[in-house]
Design a protein around this motif. Sequence first.
Motif, PDB file in Angstrom:
ATOM      1  N   ASP A   1       0.830  -1.204   0.000  1.00 37.37           N
ATOM      2  CA  ASP A   1       0.000   0.000   0.000  1.00 37.37           C
ATOM      3  C   ASP A   1       0.869   1.261   0.000  1.00 37.37           C
ATOM      4  N   THR A   2       1.987   1.207   0.731  1.00 37.26           N
ATOM      5  CA  THR A   2       2.910   2.343   0.748  1.00 37.26           C
ATOM      6  C   THR A   2       3.482   2.590  -0.637  1.00 37.26           C
ATOM      7  N   LEU A   3       3.878   1.535  -1.317  1.00 28.01           N
ATOM      8  CA  LEU A   3       4.396   1.678  -2.676  1.00 28.01           C
ATOM      9  C   LEU A   3       3.355   2.323  -3.589  1.00 28.01           C
ATOM     10  N   ALA A   4       2.124   1.845  -3.501  1.00 26.22           N
ATOM     11  CA  ALA A   4       1.065   2.413  -4.339  1.00 26.22           C
ATOM     12  C   ALA A   4       0.856   3.895  -4.036  1.00 26.22           C
ATOM     13  N   LEU A   5       0.945   4.255  -2.764  1.00 27.00           N
ATOM     14  CA  LEU A   5       0.805   5.659  -2.371  1.00 27.00           C
ATOM     15  C   LEU A   5       1.950   6.496  -2.927  1.00 27.00           C
ATOM     16  N   LEU A   6       3.162   5.999  -2.795  1.00 27.43           N
ATOM     17  CA  LEU A   6       4.331   6.754  -3.242  1.00 27.43           C
ATOM     18  C   LEU A   6       4.365   6.915  -4.756  1.00 27.43           C
ATOM     19  N   GLU A   7       3.818   5.946  -5.478  1.00 29.28           N
ATOM     20  CA  GLU A   7       3.811   6.025  -6.941  1.00 29.28           C
ATOM     21  C   GLU A   7       2.895   7.128  -7.467  1.00 29.28           C
ATOM     22  N   ARG A   8       2.133   7.742  -6.555  1.00 29.79           N
ATOM     23  CA  ARG A   8       1.276   8.862  -6.960  1.00 29.79           C
ATOM     24  C   ARG A   8       1.854  10.209  -6.541  1.00 29.79           C
ATOM     25  N   GLN A   9       3.023  10.198  -5.914  1.00 33.46           N
ATOM     26  CA  GLN A   9       3.593  11.431  -5.363  1.00 33.46           C
ATOM     27  C   GLN A   9       4.641  12.037  -6.289  1.00 33.46           C
ATOM     28  N   ILE A  10       4.799  13.346  -6.173  1.00 37.93           N
ATOM     29  CA  ILE A  10       5.916  14.060  -6.787  1.00 37.93           C
ATOM     30  C   ILE A  10       6.554  14.913  -5.699  1.00 37.93           C
ATOM     31  N   ALA A  11       7.857  14.753  -5.490  1.00 40.91           N
ATOM     32  CA  ALA A  11       8.596  15.521  -4.488  1.00 40.91           C
ATOM     33  C   ALA A  11       9.420  16.593  -5.195  1.00 40.91           C
ATOM     34  N   ILE A  12       9.162  17.843  -4.845  1.00 48.52           N
ATOM     35  CA  ILE A  12       9.826  18.983  -5.473  1.00 48.52           C
ATOM     36  C   ILE A  12      10.901  19.512  -4.529  1.00 48.52           C
ATOM     37  N   PRO A  13      12.174  19.480  -4.908  1.00 43.86           N
ATOM     38  CA  PRO A  13      13.225  19.997  -4.026  1.00 43.86           C
ATOM     39  C   PRO A  13      13.135  21.516  -3.900  1.00 43.86           C
ATOM     40  N   VAL A  14      13.342  22.000  -2.682  1.00 48.67           N
ATOM     41  CA  VAL A  14      13.361  23.441  -2.420  1.00 48.67           C
ATOM     42  C   VAL A  14      14.815  23.875  -2.331  1.00 48.67           C
ATOM     43  N   MET A  15      15.245  24.658  -3.297  1.00 48.02           N
ATOM     44  CA  MET A  15      16.635  25.069  -3.382  1.00 48.02           C
ATOM     45  C   MET A  15      16.737  26.582  -3.260  1.00 48.02           C
ATOM     46  N   LEU A  16      17.724  27.060  -2.543  1.00 39.10           N
ATOM     47  CA  LEU A  16      17.899  28.501  -2.367  1.00 39.10           C
ATOM     48  C   LEU A  16      18.527  29.160  -3.592  1.00 39.10           C
ATOM     49  N   GLY A  17      19.074  28.365  -4.500  1.00 39.86           N
ATOM     50  CA  GLY A  17      19.649  28.925  -5.716  1.00 39.86           C
ATOM     51  C   GLY A  17      18.604  29.487  -6.661  1.00 39.86           C
ATOM     52  N   LYS A  18      17.354  29.137  -6.434  1.00 44.09           N
ATOM     53  CA  LYS A  18      16.254  29.685  -7.216  1.00 44.09           C
ATOM     54  C   LYS A  18      15.485  30.686  -6.357  1.00 44.09           C
ATOM     55  N   PRO A  19      15.154  31.852  -6.893  1.00 48.93           N
ATOM     56  CA  PRO A  19      14.410  32.840  -6.109  1.00 48.93           C
ATOM     57  C   PRO A  19      12.971  32.408  -5.865  1.00 48.93           C
ATOM     58  N   VAL A  20      12.337  33.061  -4.910  1.00 52.37           N
ATOM     59  CA  VAL A  20      10.950  32.744  -4.559  1.00 52.37           C
ATOM     60  C   VAL A  20      10.060  32.858  -5.788  1.00 52.37           C
ATOM     61  N   GLU A  21      10.335  33.833  -6.630  1.00 54.08           N
ATOM     62  CA  GLU A  21       9.502  34.058  -7.811  1.00 54.08           C
ATOM     63  C   GLU A  21       9.485  32.843  -8.739  1.00 54.08           C
ATOM     64  N   ASP A  22      10.587  32.119  -8.807  1.00 47.32           N
ATOM     65  CA  ASP A  22      10.618  30.934  -9.658  1.00 47.32           C
ATOM     66  C   ASP A  22       9.656  29.860  -9.150  1.00 47.32           C
ATOM     67  N   PHE A  23       9.528  29.745  -7.828  1.00 47.77           N
ATOM     68  CA  PHE A  23       8.613  28.760  -7.261  1.00 47.77           C
ATOM     69  C   PHE A  23       7.156  29.176  -7.486  1.00 47.77           C
ATOM     70  N   ALA A  24       6.894  30.471  -7.424  1.00 48.89           N
ATOM     71  CA  ALA A  24       5.556  30.968  -7.740  1.00 48.89           C
ATOM     72  C   ALA A  24       5.212  30.689  -9.198  1.00 48.89           C
ATOM     73  N   GLU A  25       6.174  30.883 -10.104  1.00 51.13           N
ATOM     74  CA  GLU A  25       5.957  30.600 -11.518  1.00 51.13           C
ATOM     75  C   GLU A  25       5.749  29.101 -11.748  1.00 51.13           C
ATOM     76  N   LEU A  26       6.490  28.288 -11.014  1.00 56.86           N
ATOM     77  CA  LEU A  26       6.298  26.843 -11.128  1.00 56.86           C
ATOM     78  C   LEU A  26       4.874  26.451 -10.741  1.00 56.86           C
ATOM     79  N   ALA A  27       4.359  27.043  -9.661  1.00 59.41           N
ATOM     80  CA  ALA A  27       2.996  26.743  -9.221  1.00 59.41           C
ATOM     81  C   ALA A  27       1.989  27.063 -10.318  1.00 59.41           C
ATOM     82  N   VAL A  28       2.161  28.219 -10.961  1.00 56.12           N
ATOM     83  CA  VAL A  28       1.255  28.601 -12.044  1.00 56.12           C
ATOM     84  C   VAL A  28       1.340  27.592 -13.190  1.00 56.12           C
TER      85      VAL A  28
END
Length: 378
Positions: A344-371
């Motif tokens: 069941d854990t495997l099935a749950l994880l196969e539906r996930q996407i993990a997005i790394p939070v990096m300081l090398g990208k400004p906040v605005e880039d993460f807002a644009e990614l959301a859009v």
Amino acid sequence: MPGFELIGQEERDALNALMDEGGVFFAHGFDAKRKRYHVRELESDFREFLSCHDALCVSSGTAAIKVALKSLGVGFGDEVITQGFNFIADFEAIIDCGATPVVAGSDDTLNMDPAQLEGLITDKTKAIMPVHMLGVPARLDEIFAIAARHNIPVIEDACEAIGAKYNGRYAGTLGAAGVFSFDYGKAITTGEGGLVILNDEKMAVTARQYHDHGHMNLPDIPRGLDRAGVAGFNYRMSELNAVVGKVQLKKLDYIVAESGKRYKALDQGITSGVYKKRAVPEGAEPAYDTYIVEVADAQIREHAIQLLGDMGFGTKNLPDAMNWHCSVFWDHMGFDTKTQAQLDTLALLERQIAIPVMLGKPVEDFAELAVALNGLTG
């Protein structure tokens, strides 16, 4: 995960200073050649920062897990309950102690599901080890309540969650023991390294002896004439790692604050109903180093993964390193990897996407990614 992003002149200066003050890389002895004991100073810094009883620096997060288990007396015939979404190190350490891992599935935090915990406890259960995966604490209130009813100690694996908090206290400091990792991909890094938090004096003494070949480090006795208190191993941190760690620890508050801005830009900006956001327990504050969403539509999920690559974000562990983070894949370790909870854990994880939070990208880039993510359709 931005500790390595901030390695700079301060770390270089700290390493050069170590050379200038005698160049002793070993954490013990050589008193006449050195001016300071940096590993011991880093331990003191962590005790103050985390407001914990004892902090022991070790050679890796994996070593920290093994030392914590040994401090509790985990050995042959024992069982340790942990979770299927994990890093392989927890299972390696349990098995290396001669014990058997017993695996709980995940709830909507993606961490240990407390609803499954009580049914896994037997008279062989020696410890319960929830893992605060990718920066979000597990539901510790429920886990601690169950553990207390059965008088079983809890080891918090906070290797991926330094800086996270639960009810105002740092994750990793609430259980009988807690562990952190400072490898090159963690929120702060010493290159390789780890930390064990002990809240019981007897456990603290055992851990300190075990990680250093059993050395008791008796006062006023030369190290060569010292005695062993337990059968130990070598999991010591070097002074090289410690001087870098002291600098990186001073950056942790900044890292968490800045990571939080980027994490919240995603959390507030992702509004499409195709994404289910990872749950954060009440009273918990993440370390903000990874943002995870569940995508039930397989086609949209693939498009989102492609978008993350095209925009220079990539993914973190889900889906790119599943083999190392889900126990279903670890048949080589000699325990039952195909229980229903793990499948069941495997099935749950196969539906996930993990997005790394990096300081090398400004906040605005993460807002644009959301859009951009909001604009995806099947």
